[in-house]
Design a protein around this motif. Structure first.
Motif, mmCIF file in Angstrom:
data_model
loop_
_atom_site.group_PDB
_atom_site.id
_atom_site.type_symbol
_atom_site.label_atom_id
_atom_site.label_comp_id
_atom_site.label_asym_id
_atom_site.label_seq_id
_atom_site.Cartn_x
_atom_site.Cartn_y
_atom_site.Cartn_z
ATOM 1 N N PRO A 83 0.821 -1.214 0.000
ATOM 2 C CA PRO A 83 0.000 0.000 0.000
ATOM 3 C C PRO A 83 0.857 1.266 0.000
ATOM 4 O O PRO A 83 1.967 1.301 0.537
ATOM 5 C CB PRO A 83 -0.835 -0.138 1.281
ATOM 6 N N ILE A 84 0.321 2.323 -0.578
ATOM 7 C CA ILE A 84 1.054 3.583 -0.691
ATOM 8 C C ILE A 84 1.311 4.200 0.681
ATOM 9 O O ILE A 84 2.336 4.876 0.899
ATOM 10 C CB ILE A 84 0.267 4.559 -1.603
ATOM 11 N N ILE A 85 0.409 3.946 1.621
ATOM 12 C CA ILE A 85 0.605 4.492 2.973
ATOM 13 C C ILE A 85 1.828 3.849 3.617
ATOM 14 O O ILE A 85 2.660 4.538 4.236
ATOM 15 C CB ILE A 85 -0.653 4.264 3.834
ATOM 16 N N ALA A 86 1.961 2.518 3.435
ATOM 17 C CA ALA A 86 3.128 1.830 3.987
ATOM 18 C C ALA A 86 4.410 2.318 3.319
ATOM 19 O O ALA A 86 5.444 2.498 3.980
ATOM 20 C CB ALA A 86 2.967 0.321 3.812
ATOM 21 N N LYS A 87 4.352 2.558 2.010
ATOM 22 C CA LYS A 87 5.538 3.075 1.325
ATOM 23 C C LYS A 87 5.935 4.441 1.863
ATOM 24 O O LYS A 87 7.123 4.727 2.072
ATOM 25 C CB LYS A 87 5.267 3.161 -0.180
ATOM 26 N N THR A 88 4.948 5.308 2.093
ATOM 27 C CA THR A 88 5.243 6.649 2.610
ATOM 28 C C THR A 88 5.864 6.579 3.997
ATOM 29 O O THR A 88 6.845 7.283 4.297
ATOM 30 C CB THR A 88 3.956 7.486 2.636
ATOM 31 N N MET A 89 5.330 5.719 4.836
ATOM 32 C CA MET A 89 5.879 5.574 6.187
ATOM 33 C C MET A 89 7.304 5.038 6.138
ATOM 34 O O MET A 89 8.189 5.507 6.879
ATOM 35 C CB MET A 89 4.986 4.639 7.012
ATOM 36 N N LEU A 90 7.550 4.056 5.256
ATOM 37 C CA LEU A 90 8.906 3.523 5.137
ATOM 38 C C LEU A 90 9.869 4.570 4.593
ATOM 39 O O LEU A 90 11.045 4.616 4.995
ATOM 40 C CB LEU A 90 8.893 2.294 4.221
ATOM 41 N N LEU A 91 9.400 5.436 3.686
ATOM 42 C CA LEU A 91 10.257 6.510 3.161
ATOM 43 C C LEU A 91 10.684 7.445 4.284
ATOM 44 O O LEU A 91 11.880 7.773 4.425
ATOM 45 C CB LEU A 91 9.508 7.269 2.071
ATOM 46 N N TYR A 92 9.726 7.890 5.089
ATOM 47 C CA TYR A 92 10.063 8.787 6.205
ATOM 48 C C TYR A 92 10.979 8.092 7.207
ATOM 49 O O TYR A 92 11.929 8.704 7.734
ATOM 50 C CB TYR A 92 8.784 9.245 6.908
ATOM 51 N N LEU A 93 10.705 6.805 7.474
ATOM 52 C CA LEU A 93 11.508 6.073 8.452
ATOM 53 C C LEU A 93 12.950 5.912 7.974
ATOM 54 O O LEU A 93 13.903 6.151 8.739
ATOM 55 C CB LEU A 93 10.873 4.707 8.707
ATOM 56 N N LEU A 94 13.128 5.531 6.706
ATOM 57 C CA LEU A 94 14.480 5.364 6.175
ATOM 58 C C LEU A 94 15.230 6.686 6.134
ATOM 59 O O LEU A 94 16.411 6.767 6.522
ATOM 60 C CB LEU A 94 14.413 4.752 4.774
ATOM 61 N N ALA A 95 14.583 7.737 5.658
ATOM 62 C CA ALA A 95 15.256 9.038 5.577
ATOM 63 C C ALA A 95 15.652 9.539 6.959
ATOM 64 O O ALA A 95 16.791 10.018 7.158
ATOM 65 C CB ALA A 95 14.339 10.046 4.879
ATOM 66 N N ALA A 96 14.756 9.412 7.949
ATOM 67 C CA ALA A 96 15.076 9.881 9.302
ATOM 68 C C ALA A 96 16.175 9.034 9.939
ATOM 69 O O ALA A 96 17.097 9.569 10.577
ATOM 70 C CB ALA A 96 13.814 9.844 10.162
ATOM 71 N N THR A 97 16.108 7.706 9.747
ATOM 72 C CA THR A 97 17.101 6.831 10.357
ATOM 73 C C THR A 97 18.488 7.089 9.784
ATOM 74 O O THR A 97 19.473 7.252 10.532
ATOM 75 C CB THR A 97 16.710 5.359 10.142
ATOM 76 N N PHE A 98 18.597 7.143 8.467
ATOM 77 C CA PHE A 98 19.902 7.345 7.854
ATOM 78 C C PHE A 98 20.428 8.756 8.107
ATOM 79 O O PHE A 98 21.639 8.947 8.290
ATOM 80 C CB PHE A 98 19.824 7.066 6.349
ATOM 81 N N ALA A 99 19.543 9.738 8.118
ATOM 82 C CA ALA A 99 19.997 11.109 8.374
ATOM 83 C C ALA A 99 20.545 11.246 9.784
ATOM 84 O O ALA A 99 21.650 11.792 10.006
ATOM 85 C CB ALA A 99 18.844 12.081 8.139
ATOM 86 N N SER A 100 19.806 10.753 10.768
ATOM 87 C CA SER A 100 20.279 10.853 12.155
ATOM 88 C C SER A 100 21.511 9.987 12.383
ATOM 89 O O SER A 100 22.438 10.391 13.105
ATOM 90 C CB SER A 100 19.153 10.439 13.108
ATOM 91 N N GLY A 101 21.562 8.795 11.764
ATOM 92 C CA GLY A 101 22.726 7.929 11.937
ATOM 93 C C GLY A 101 23.985 8.531 11.340
ATOM 94 O O GLY A 101 25.058 8.527 11.972
ATOM 95 N N TRP A 102 23.897 9.065 10.124
ATOM 96 C CA TRP A 102 25.065 9.672 9.489
ATOM 97 C C TRP A 102 25.487 10.959 10.190
ATOM 98 O O TRP A 102 26.670 11.312 10.198
ATOM 99 C CB TRP A 102 24.767 9.967 8.021
ATOM 100 N N GLY A 103 24.536 11.661 10.783
ATOM 101 C CA GLY A 103 24.900 12.911 11.431
ATOM 102 C C GLY A 103 25.522 12.736 12.794
ATOM 103 O O GLY A 103 26.292 13.607 13.238
ATOM 104 N N SER A 104 25.239 11.645 13.486
ATOM 105 C CA SER A 104 25.673 11.534 14.880
ATOM 106 C C SER A 104 26.563 10.335 15.181
ATOM 107 O O SER A 104 27.212 10.317 16.232
ATOM 108 C CB SER A 104 24.441 11.453 15.789
ATOM 109 N N SER A 105 26.659 9.329 14.324
ATOM 110 C CA SER A 105 27.365 8.095 14.693
ATOM 111 C C SER A 105 28.382 7.719 13.631
ATOM 112 O O SER A 105 28.033 7.501 12.458
ATOM 113 C CB SER A 105 26.355 6.948 14.881
ATOM 114 N N ALA A 106 29.653 7.656 14.055
ATOM 115 C CA ALA A 106 30.696 7.150 13.159
ATOM 116 C C ALA A 106 30.513 5.650 12.917
ATOM 117 O O ALA A 106 30.860 5.143 11.841
ATOM 118 C CB ALA A 106 32.074 7.425 13.753
#
Length: 699
Positions: A83-106
């Motif tokens: 479903p498109i709703i699940a895709k949208t949620m996964l997009l936000y989750l991946l973007a937030a996870t990778f952004a916070s991980g790359w910004g704060s954790s070596a």
């Protein structure tokens, strides 16, 4: 730090290598390459200390991580049928996870970058293996499935064609009969006209038999009452007698009238009275007319009809009256469906079953491809897990992936050589099997074993590709031969002519001409059909299709060979993010090699003696006896050094002891102090402490 203390306690590390030295980044090869390839400020920024530029590093990593999360979503999540709703949620989750991980954790950044060499290694091979299966399934597998589907389609079409041909043949055979029957139905009105004609012809005879003229009707009634007449025969007899008597009576009357007329004419002609009476006397002989009364006896004797005339007349009258009455015709054609009911197979049923079966297989094929795509997406998750696992093991297990002779390793060895202490380089041949030089283009000891394992795993996909391709080619050739040599043309030709000629102009001739003449019919049929539409239409894979199918397999083989070089990059990436940990690992590896070098001779001696015992046991086998007695075959057998497994050369040393013949390369023979431990008694060469095999791997 514990490793450093142990190393300093043993005096294995130069005094210049202290804990303070580990706090700064040495000018390693990666940094030197960055200085040459990048601008100076970029090199300084990338190789700065963790406490430098914290804000800019956070936002720079945040942006890179968010962009990487979006890219991963587009390649892995977006193609999935969710479903498109699940895709949208996964997009936000991946973007937030990778952004916070790359910004704060070596740790997170290191794990993400290690994904690249892992994708080109064993983990990526799992992804590529699924791609190979998908390519085989979508290439020769799909073509094989299509060619297989042509078989039931061709069979169903052929059966349908035979049904149609049978119908056509039956139509040709039954058309003349149907035409005759239709003519009979259409000529029903002509039969009615024939009946009217027969009635008209019979009417004169009927009027003669049943008519009331020619006699005295009152006498007829008296005679019928007197004789009690009931049959047609009696009635016709009475009528004939009465008509005969009536004729006689009429003749007598005419006779009297004739005499009277002639007497009158005579009297008128002779005017002399007396003479006229004398001469006219003969004209008064009217009594002579009574002689005709004797005819009544003749009437009663000869006029009656034959005895069977009445019955024949009744039957003829009945037949004539029934001609044309109730005459009607109806042509009814009834189709017998018992055969179809028994066989339960009709044209539409057969076609529907075949099409349904082909559609089910096509649907299964599409579902399988969708399943493979989902597996490919899920397999990428294991690549993430393996990257994080490597980073964790790199920081927790100091022995993990720690067998590289790096630049720092060479610096330590150069310092020790300069201080005239024990050093490692150059390595002995017996040590090469467990050490890797990262800048060497050759595949080395530990890497060779891993590469052979990966290559062996490529055998099954290759066999699968060959089998599917061969089956597809064989099936195509078979169907192509059938298509080119099984074309059949059906010709249905029929000429029918039936003609019955009836001569004469009588009533019977007309009746026969209008009845039997209906059998006259003529038909000429010419029909053609062909089985070209029913022939299989196989598809042959082109060279480009085969190349596209083989490309993932070739990539799998190439990746199995090149993965050893990509795996070297994992240590480079980890050493960039964890430089202190890398130096500790190099120090530990150098110290371990020093300890192994100290017991090198004893370990190799025990290894040689163990191999010698195994070889002596092999010589007691039939194959060993054949090897001992056929020494001339030894020159065709490739032999190796017992220490380092190097192939025999002209400089190799062969032990001259009878029944020994152990091979040593030049360097290993010198390292073993020119003693053959394979055939010399064990007690002669045991000097000093007994080192067990466990010392080889001790700290």
């Amino acid at each position: 730090m514990r490793d450093d203390v142990i190393a300093h306690a043993r005096g294995d590390i130069t005094p210049g290598v202290t804990s303070s030295t580990l706090e700064t980044r040495d000018p390693l090869s990666l940094k030197r390459f960055a200085d040459l390839a990048l601008p100076r400020f970029c090199s300084r920024y990338l190789f700065s200390e963790p406490q430098q530029f914290p804000v800019s590093k956070f936002f720079f990593g945040f942006g890179i991580g968010g962009l990487l999360g979006i890219v991963i979503y587009l390649f892995l999540i977006d193609p999935l049928t969710i479903p498109i709703i699940a895709k949208t949620m996964l997009l936000y989750l991946l973007a937030a996870t990778f952004a916070s991980g790359w910004g704060s954790s070596a740790y997170f950044r290191c794990s993400n970058l290690i994904i690249v060499p892992n994708m080109l290694g064993t983990e990526g091979r799992a992804f590529l293996l699924i791609l190979v299966i998908a390519a085989i399934y979508a290439g020769p597998g799909a073509n094989l499935q299509h060619n297989f589907s042509e078989i039931p389609r061709s069979i169903g079409c052929t059966v349908e064609l035979q049904i149609n041909n049978t119908k056509m043949l039956w139509k040709i055979l039954s058309t003349p009969v149907k035409n005759i029957l239709r003519n009979v139905v259409q000529k029903t009105h002509d039969f009615e006209n024939i009946g009217d004609e027969v009635k008209s012809t019979f009417q004169d005879a009927k009027q003669e038999v049943e008519g009331k003229s020619g006699y005295d009707n009152s006498k007829e009634e008296e005679l019928k009452q007197k004789e009690k007449v009931t049959s047609t025969q009696k009635q016709f007899d009475i009528k004939n007698i009465l008509r005969c008597e009536y004729v006689i009576e009429l003749g007598i009357t005419k006779c009297y009238e004739w005499f009277d007329m002639k007497h009158k004419e005579c009297m008128d002609a002779i005017v002399v009275p007396i003479i006229s009476h004398i001469l006219c006397i003969p004209m008064q002989f009217s009594f002579l007319c009574n002689i005709l009364n004797m005819g009544e006896l003749w009437c009663k004797k000869y006029v009656p009809m034959e005895a069977e005339f009445g019955g024949m007349y009744d039957k003829a009258n009945m037949s004539v009256n029934n001609v044309g009455q109730g005459l009607s015709s109806l042509l009814t054609i009834q189709k017998d469906d018992d055969i179809d009911a028994v066989l339960n197979i009709t044209e539409m049923t057969l076609k529907d079953k075949i099409l349904t079966s082909i559609e089910k297989r096509r649907s299964t094929f599409q579902n399988m491809l969708a399943f493979l795509n989902s597996i490919m997406t899920l397999s990428f998750v294991f690549v993430f897990i393996s990257a994080f696992k490597y980073t964790k093991q790199y920081n927790s297990d100091i022995r993990h992936d720690n067998y590289y002779v790096t630049t720092y390793f060479r610096q330590i060895d150069a310092r020790r050589r300069k201080l005239k202490k024990r050093y490692i380089l150059p390595l002995k041949k017996g040590e090469m099997s467990k050490i890797v030089f990262p800048f060497s283009p050759a595949i080395q000891g530990p890497e060779m074993a891993a590469m052979m394992i990966e290559l062996r795993q490529c055998i099954l996909p290759i066999i699968m590709l060959i089998l599917v391709s061969v089956f597809d080619k064989i099936l195509f050739n078979v169907l192509d031969v059938i298509r080119r040599h099984s074309s059949i043309s059906y010709v249905f030709a029929s000429y029918h002519k039936l003609e019955v000629l009836v001569g004469g102009d009588t009533l019977l001739a007309n009746i026969l001409r209008k009845t039997i003449g209906l059998l006259n019919s003529t038909s000429n049929t010419f029909e053609t059909s062909s089985n070209e539409m029913c022939l299989p239409n196989p598809i042959e894979m082109s060279a480009i299709d085969h190349l596209v199918t083989c490309a993932p397999v070739l990539g799998l083989i190439l990746l199995s060979v090149l993965q050893v070089f990509f795996y070297r990059l994992r240590r480079v990436v980890a050493s960039y993010f964890f430089p202190k940990r890398e130096k500790r690992r190099v120090l530990f590896f150098y110290n371990e090699q020093l300890r192994k070098r100290a017991i090198y001779a004893d370990v190799k001696r025990k290894m040689i003696m163990s191999k010698a015992r195994i070889n002596r046991l092999k010589m007691d086998t039939p194959l060993g006896a054949f090897y001992r007695h056929c020494k001339w075959l030894r020159k065709f057998i490739r032999r190796y050094c017992i220490v380092c497994n190097e192939s025999e050369t002209k400089k190799s040393y062969v032990c001259p002891t009878p029944d020994c013949g152990t091979i040593y390369c030049h360097q290993c023979w010198r390292d073993m102090k020119k003693f053959c431990f394979a055939c010399t008694p064990y007690e002669e060469f045991i000097h000093g402490p007994d080192y067990s095999d466990s010392e080889y791997g001790s700290d």
